[in-house]
Design an enzyme around this catalytic site. Structure first.
Site, PDB file in Angstrom:
ATOM      1  N   SER A   1       0.825  -1.213   0.000  1.00 55.62           N
ATOM      2  CA  SER A   1       0.000   0.000   0.000  1.00 55.62           C
ATOM      3  C   SER A   1       0.854   1.255   0.000  1.00 55.62           C
ATOM      4  CB  SER A   1      -0.904   0.020   1.229  1.00 55.62           C
ATOM      5  OG  SER A   1      -1.541  -1.214   1.410  1.00 55.62           O
TER       6      SER A   1
HETATM    7  N1  SAH Z   1      -0.896  -4.881   3.937  1.00 47.51           N
HETATM    8  C1  SAH Z   1      -0.063  -5.192   2.797  1.00 47.51           C
HETATM    9  C2  SAH Z   1      -0.701  -4.903   1.465  1.00 47.51           C
HETATM   10  C3  SAH Z   1      -1.783  -5.842   1.194  1.00 47.51           C
HETATM   11  S1  SAH Z   1      -2.247  -6.098  -0.487  1.00 47.51           S
HETATM   12  C4  SAH Z   1       1.289  -4.542   2.909  1.00 47.51           C
HETATM   13  O1  SAH Z   1       1.562  -3.836   3.877  1.00 47.51           O
HETATM   14  O2  SAH Z   1       2.118  -4.790   2.021  1.00 47.51           O
HETATM   15  C5  SAH Z   1      -3.634  -7.111  -0.139  1.00 47.51           C
HETATM   16  C6  SAH Z   1      -3.308  -8.503   0.298  1.00 47.51           C
HETATM   17  O3  SAH Z   1      -4.524  -9.126   0.660  1.00 47.51           O
HETATM   18  C7  SAH Z   1      -2.713  -9.351  -0.829  1.00 47.51           C
HETATM   19  O4  SAH Z   1      -1.461  -9.831  -0.446  1.00 47.51           O
HETATM   20  C8  SAH Z   1      -3.721 -10.482  -0.989  1.00 47.51           C
HETATM   21  O5  SAH Z   1      -3.117 -11.744  -1.258  1.00 47.51           O
HETATM   22  C9  SAH Z   1      -4.423 -10.481   0.357  1.00 47.51           C
HETATM   23  N2  SAH Z   1      -5.746 -11.083   0.361  1.00 47.51           N
HETATM   24  C10 SAH Z   1      -6.758 -10.918  -0.516  1.00 47.51           C
HETATM   25  N3  SAH Z   1      -7.832 -11.651  -0.140  1.00 47.51           N
HETATM   26  C11 SAH Z   1      -7.485 -12.288   1.019  1.00 47.51           C
HETATM   27  C12 SAH Z   1      -8.149 -13.189   1.903  1.00 47.51           C
HETATM   28  N4  SAH Z   1      -9.408 -13.606   1.683  1.00 47.51           N
HETATM   29  N5  SAH Z   1      -7.487 -13.638   2.974  1.00 47.51           N
HETATM   30  C13 SAH Z   1      -6.221 -13.246   3.228  1.00 47.51           C
HETATM   31  N6  SAH Z   1      -5.536 -12.396   2.430  1.00 47.51           N
HETATM   32  C14 SAH Z   1      -6.162 -11.916   1.339  1.00 47.51           C
END
Ligand code: SAH
Length: 220
Positions: free
Chosen positions: A65
């Site tokens: 993000s």
């Molecule tokens: N917080 C992260 C950015 C997240 S991007 C950082 O600091 O880098 C969003 C993430 O959510 C992705 O890695 C994706 O794989 C995850 N994601 C999406 N759906 C999900 C689910 N149902 N359960 C767990 N993770 C999920």
């Protein structure tokens, strides 16, 4: 752009300046973001852009993000240092690392095993021992560790997932991007009260979608 120490110091100052100018003003949050080097969470060619206030690609077709959004979401959680926090969407691990400085215990889950493994390596390097990272579908929360004082969802859902609402303690806060569209969502804060839930709209954001089920390597 070179990697001379002066340039790095300059880029880090600009990084903090950008955070402040976008509304990240809480000293504890800024302090944690100053300490945790975002460059460690980005591999490959994009690492050189780690101190710019923009989202960047990471493995498995996901994104780390935008730093100011990380800061604003962290601020919205109103952490005191005593909380047990669940993060859904480990991604690079950057947000979890920030939380680890500001909360007592952090559980973070991602549906991609590879992202969890890579994030855990960085947590070990930084000696962040209060984070537990797990591969699982976070739409169901983490029933074994519930309830949580705080929940942060870093992927967009149409509505706040029901299991996460039930795993929030009374007085607890959840921040989650919601919206039907892939391009514009609203970050909302849900506060659990004695009689139900209060909702605040915080800001427009753009996150990758919350997807059900575990990821297969190489398949977003
Ligand atoms: N917080 C992260 C950015 C997240 S991007 C950082 O600091 O880098 C969003 C993430 O959510 C992705 O890695 C994706 O794989 C995850 N994601 C999406 N759906 C999900 C689910 N149902 N359960 C767990 N993770 C999920």
């Amino acid at each position: 752009m070179s990697d001379a120490p002066d340039d790095i110091a300059e880029r880090k100052m600009q990084f903090l300046f950008a955070l402040r100018s976008r509304g990240v003003t809480e000293a504890r949050v800024l302090n944690a973001m100053e300490k945790i080097d975002r460059g460690l969470f980005i591999r490959g060619t994009f690492a050189m852009r780690a101190y710019e206030d923009m989202p960047l690609p990471i493995a498995c077709g996901q994104t780390i993000s935008q730093p100011s959004v990380v800061g604003l979401m962290t601020q919205a959680l109103r952490l005191t240092g005593r909380e047990k926090v669940l993060e859904v969407g480990t991604g690079s691990g950057y947000q979890a690392a920030i939380l680890s400085h500001l909360a007592r215990r952090v559980y973070t889950v991602d549906r991609h095993r590879r992202l969890v493994a890579e994030a855990m390596e960085v947590f070990r390097t930084l000696d962040l021992t209060n984070i537990t990272a797990l591969t699982s579908d976070g739409s169901f929360g983490l029933p074994d560790q519930a309830p949580f004082d705080r929940i942060i969802v870093t992927a967009a859902a149409e509505d706040p997932p029901g299991p996460l609402m039930t795993q929030l303690k009374e007085g607890g806060i959840m921040v989650v991007p919601v919206g039907q569209s892939d391009t514009v969502q609203t970050l909302i804060r849900v506060t659990r009260t004695a009689s139900g839930f209060d909702y605040d709209e915080l800001l427009p954001v753009r996150f990758v979608p919350l997807v059900e089920g575990l990821g297969r390597d190489g398949h977003p």
